[in-house]
Motif scaffolding. Structure first.
Motif: not given
Length: 155
Positions: A120-124, A139-153
């Motif tokens: 689970t990744i909390v986005l906002t 969806v892909f360049e926005g929501l998924y990239t956002w999730r991926e960036n947060l997950e990597n952090k």
């Protein structure tokens, strides 16, 4: 950006954004929803649903889910939610993936929107920010990239 700014942007740019709005939810629709789910919706989300009871988009069939559909979805336990009171507020490709709302039971304006796959990744904690990311990047360049960036952090 405030929810009213998001609503104004959708009103102005809905054709460009590829968004088809549903009719607004009435005050009684929102109250009924809250009573059925034993929840108080955050003020900004109530404001949005008063403007439009969800929407559909051309972008990978992304949708903000209408209130009555959320209620229908709650009839069965969902393994993509973290707790019983959580519910999906957005989905794409006919529920291939969902974004879920968790509202603090002590303060309805304290909430988060998360995406659960393997983890689970909390986005906002802002519906406006969630909609802005979708409207700006999809969806892909926005929501998924956002999730991926947060997950990597968090690694």
């Amino acid at each position: 950006m405030a929810i009213k700014d998001i609503i104004n942007r959708i009103k102005t740019d809905k054709a460009k954004l590829g968004i088809t709005l549903n009719a607004p939810a009435s005050f009684s629709d929102i109250v009924k929803f809250e009573e059925i789910l034993h929840i108080t919706l955050p003020d900004d989300i109530k404001t949005f649903y008063s403007f439009s009871n969800g929407f559909e988009s051309d972008e990978d069939m992304f949708r903000i889910i209408p209130l009555e559909e959320i209620v229908d979805n709650m009839k069965e336990r969902d393994t993509y939610t973290e707790s019983n009171g959580d519910f999906h507020i957005a989905e794409y490709m006919i529920y291939c993936d969902m974004w879920t709302l968790h509202v603090d039971s002590n303060d309805s304006n304290q909430y988060n929107i998360y995406n659960k796959t393997v983890n689970t990744i909390v986005l906002t904690n802002s519906f406006s920010e969630f909609l802005t990311v979708f409207m700006n990047y999809g969806v892909f360049e926005g929501l998924y990239t956002w999730r991926e960036n947060l997950e990597n952090k968090t690694k």
